[in-house]
Design a protein around this motif. Sequence first.
Motif, PDB file in Angstrom:
ATOM      1  N   ALA A 156      44.581  30.285  18.326  1.00  0.00           N
ATOM      2  CA  ALA A 156      43.654  30.656  17.257  1.00  0.00           C
ATOM      3  C   ALA A 156      42.620  31.656  17.756  1.00  0.00           C
ATOM      4  N   HIS A 160      41.779  35.201  15.937  1.00  0.00           N
ATOM      5  CA  HIS A 160      40.450  35.614  15.494  1.00  0.00           C
ATOM      6  C   HIS A 160      40.037  36.943  16.119  1.00  0.00           C
ATOM      7  N   LEU A 163      42.006  39.628  14.208  1.00  0.00           N
ATOM      8  CA  LEU A 163      41.474  39.858  12.864  1.00  0.00           C
ATOM      9  C   LEU A 163      40.160  40.624  12.907  1.00  0.00           C
ATOM     10  N   PHE A 216      41.632  26.537   8.182  1.00  0.00           N
ATOM     11  CA  PHE A 216      41.266  27.623   7.265  1.00  0.00           C
ATOM     12  C   PHE A 216      39.763  27.914   7.242  1.00  0.00           C
ATOM     13  N   ASP A 218      37.421  28.620   9.329  1.00  0.00           N
ATOM     14  CA  ASP A 218      36.887  29.774  10.052  1.00  0.00           C
ATOM     15  C   ASP A 218      37.514  31.092   9.616  1.00  0.00           C
ATOM     16  N   LEU A 219      38.481  31.022   8.703  1.00  0.00           N
ATOM     17  CA  LEU A 219      39.125  32.240   8.205  1.00  0.00           C
ATOM     18  C   LEU A 219      38.659  32.619   6.807  1.00  0.00           C
ATOM     19  N   ILE A 251      47.064  28.059  14.164  1.00  0.00           N
ATOM     20  CA  ILE A 251      45.934  28.821  13.652  1.00  0.00           C
ATOM     21  C   ILE A 251      44.671  27.977  13.509  1.00  0.00           C
ATOM     22  N   SER A 253      41.306  26.396  14.688  1.00  0.00           N
ATOM     23  CA  SER A 253      40.333  26.783  15.703  1.00  0.00           C
ATOM     24  C   SER A 253      40.231  25.759  16.824  1.00  0.00           C
TER      25      SER A 253
END
Length: 262
Positions: A156, A160, A163, A216, A218-219, A251, A253
Amino acid sequence: MTDRTSAAAGGAGRAGSDGPARAANTARTAVVWDALSGLLEKLGRGGPLDVVDAGGGTGGAAVPLAELGHRVTVVEPSPDSLAALERRAAERGVRVRGVQGELGDLSGLFAPGSTDLVLVHNVLEYVDDPAAALGDVVGVVRPGGAVSVLAANAVAGALHRALGGHLTDARTLLGDAGGRWGETDPMPRRFTRSGLLELVERSGLTGASIRGVRVFTDLVPGQVWEGDAQAGRHLVELERAAAEHPELLGIASQLHVLAHRS
């Protein structure tokens, strides 16, 4: 889950009505509390447990556990955090014992096999030798007792960074044994799923189960919280559903492992 345990789990069912900050925090912790709730019931059979929160900081987990009637000790190196823990416990009307110390001090603070449950949350990333530290933890757990480990997920971390546009960092992180993207990475260590499970098993713990935390949360863009009072509740439900899908571990965290001392 009992009514008391549900209340201590951060009021997840009320997340949508308690504001964005409370909702986001609940989404980040709901999966861990769900897993701990079931574990506490099995270990204690309704009675109080002796719980150690290693590196427990200001009592974010310890105080709710004390509210359930458990005997909780926080071992924490920071005197400021211990002072904040004492204030938080007093405000909630519970007693939590605070002891200044490191993870490696557990064997000198507790008798062998004297603890029902040890929390090791967000700690293994920072110790010099995670294997030795976890061995110290296992030594104070009674046979049949349990350890809860929460640690940063390397995969993850790479996601991050990518991204955020840091593609080279992401590639470096994936190839680094410690799960770091460079010398300026603020996280000293991250773990892969297989690496964390291997660490837990080598420490002598058995029956390990693993779940993803903050799959999800942290996204999700910050704008989601603006003007939508129900967004927090929906995100909690999404995180709980995601925890049932091992395909999504990559994915998440954080990785949460529960295991027992045989």
